[in-house]
Design an enzyme around this catalytic site. Structure first.
Site, short mmCIF file in Angstrom:
data_model
loop_
_atom_site.label_atom_id
_atom_site.label_comp_id
_atom_site.label_asym_id
_atom_site.label_seq_id
_atom_site.Cartn_x
_atom_site.Cartn_y
_atom_site.Cartn_z
N CYS A 1 0.83 -1.21 0.00
CA CYS A 1 0.00 0.00 0.00
C CYS A 1 0.87 1.27 0.00
O CYS A 1 1.52 1.56 -1.00
CB CYS A 1 -1.00 -0.03 1.15
SG CYS A 1 -2.38 1.11 0.91
N HIS B 1 -3.74 -5.34 0.55
CA HIS B 1 -3.28 -5.67 1.90
C HIS B 1 -3.28 -7.18 2.14
O HIS B 1 -4.19 -7.71 2.80
CB HIS B 1 -4.17 -4.96 2.94
CG HIS B 1 -3.89 -3.50 3.06
ND1 HIS B 1 -2.93 -2.99 3.91
CD2 HIS B 1 -4.43 -2.44 2.41
CE1 HIS B 1 -2.90 -1.67 3.78
NE2 HIS B 1 -3.79 -1.31 2.88
N GLU C 1 -1.60 -8.83 4.17
CA GLU C 1 -1.50 -9.13 5.61
C GLU C 1 -2.88 -9.23 6.26
O GLU C 1 -3.01 -9.83 7.34
CB GLU C 1 -0.64 -8.07 6.31
CG GLU C 1 -1.33 -6.78 6.68
CD GLU C 1 -1.61 -5.83 5.51
OE1 GLU C 1 -2.26 -4.78 5.73
OE2 GLU C 1 -1.18 -6.13 4.37
#
Length: 261
Positions: free
Chosen positions: A121, A230, A232
């Protein structure tokens, strides 16, 4: 045999530096979103370590020498437009000079020392700026026809959290290989994006509206990947898992090679 640099980690558990997302979060000890990155790195078999945004250049340089690879996380702040020669747009509201300076130092060190980088990001955006690329400062303003790339773009009453949309991977790219197909659904939480790719960055993924969603370094053999989404926050997603796993594998390989020299 004693490793050439005994201060480096073992190849089995590479030490991955992750800078705090913002100076304010570091000062407040707010790490709920930072911990998503820590969990993903641990799950992939590495040891995550915080990188302070308030170190002297000398302290930061010493810490970076002890780390094997880096994850550059997202941030609610935006990269300072002056870093890519642009005037500040009215939608570029929050800057964090400490984060900019820290990430630039990490990237300079990583490229010089051939250490792997997974940039996510905001991290993907500053990777692009570091390599002399530019950014769209507000997608909705520049491309009003674009898909929803953040929860603020969703219609009133829509569930909050990450928006989701498709992504198309470039044939032959690392991400297409990891995904096993040229299409996937990704999450999305950003209002800025890459405009002009930086030097030696190939576009590896785009949204259906043309917004760049990933880039891959082609300047040498070092493993450097930037993704706008994202992973994660997608712990059960196979592509997200493979992405972190390959990043950690690249860190292991690089660290093992360093011990041989």
């Amino acid at each position: 045999m004693t490793p050439a640099n005994p201060q480096l980690s073992t190849a089995h558990h590479p030490r991955v530096g992750i800078p705090w997302r913002t100076t304010q979060e570091q000062r407040d000890g707010t790490r709920d979103k930072l911990d998503f990155y820590f969990r993903a790195v641990r799950k992939a078999g590495a040891e995550p370590l915080e990188v302070s945004l308030e170190q002297s250049p000398e302290q930061l340089a010493r810490q970076l020498e002890q780390l094997d690879a880096f994850v550059l996380p997202g941030s609610p702040a935006d990269v300072d437009p002056s870093r890519y020669g642009a005037s500040r747009h009215s939608k570029t509201k929050t800057l964090d000079p400490n984060r900019d300076v820290t990430d630039e130092a990490i990237l300079a060190h990583a490229f010089r020392a051939s250490k792997p980088v997974l940039a996510i990001c905001y991290g993907c955006q500053i990777l692009n700026v570091h390599l002399k690329g530019s950014l769209i400062q507000d997608i909705r303003t520049v491309k009003p026809e674009a898909l929803a790339h953040g929860h603020t773009d969703l219609p009133p009453g829509e569930r909050k959290g990450d928006a989701r949309h498709g992504a198309n991977f470039a044939p032959g790219s690392l991400l297409a290989s990891l995904n096993g197909a040229i299409g996937a659904e990704i999450n999305s939480s950003h209002h800025q994006a890459i405009e002009r790719p930086g030097e030696h960055l190939r576009v590896a993924a785009q949204a259906p509206d043309g917004i760049i969603e990933a880039v891959e370094w082609t300047g040498d053999s070092n493993w450097v990947v930037g993704v706008q989404w994202h992973p994660e926050r997608m712990p059960d997603d196979p592509l997200a898992q493979r992405l972190f796993q390959q990043f950690v594998a690249a860190a292991r390989t690089r660290e093992a090679d360093a011990q041989k020299t």
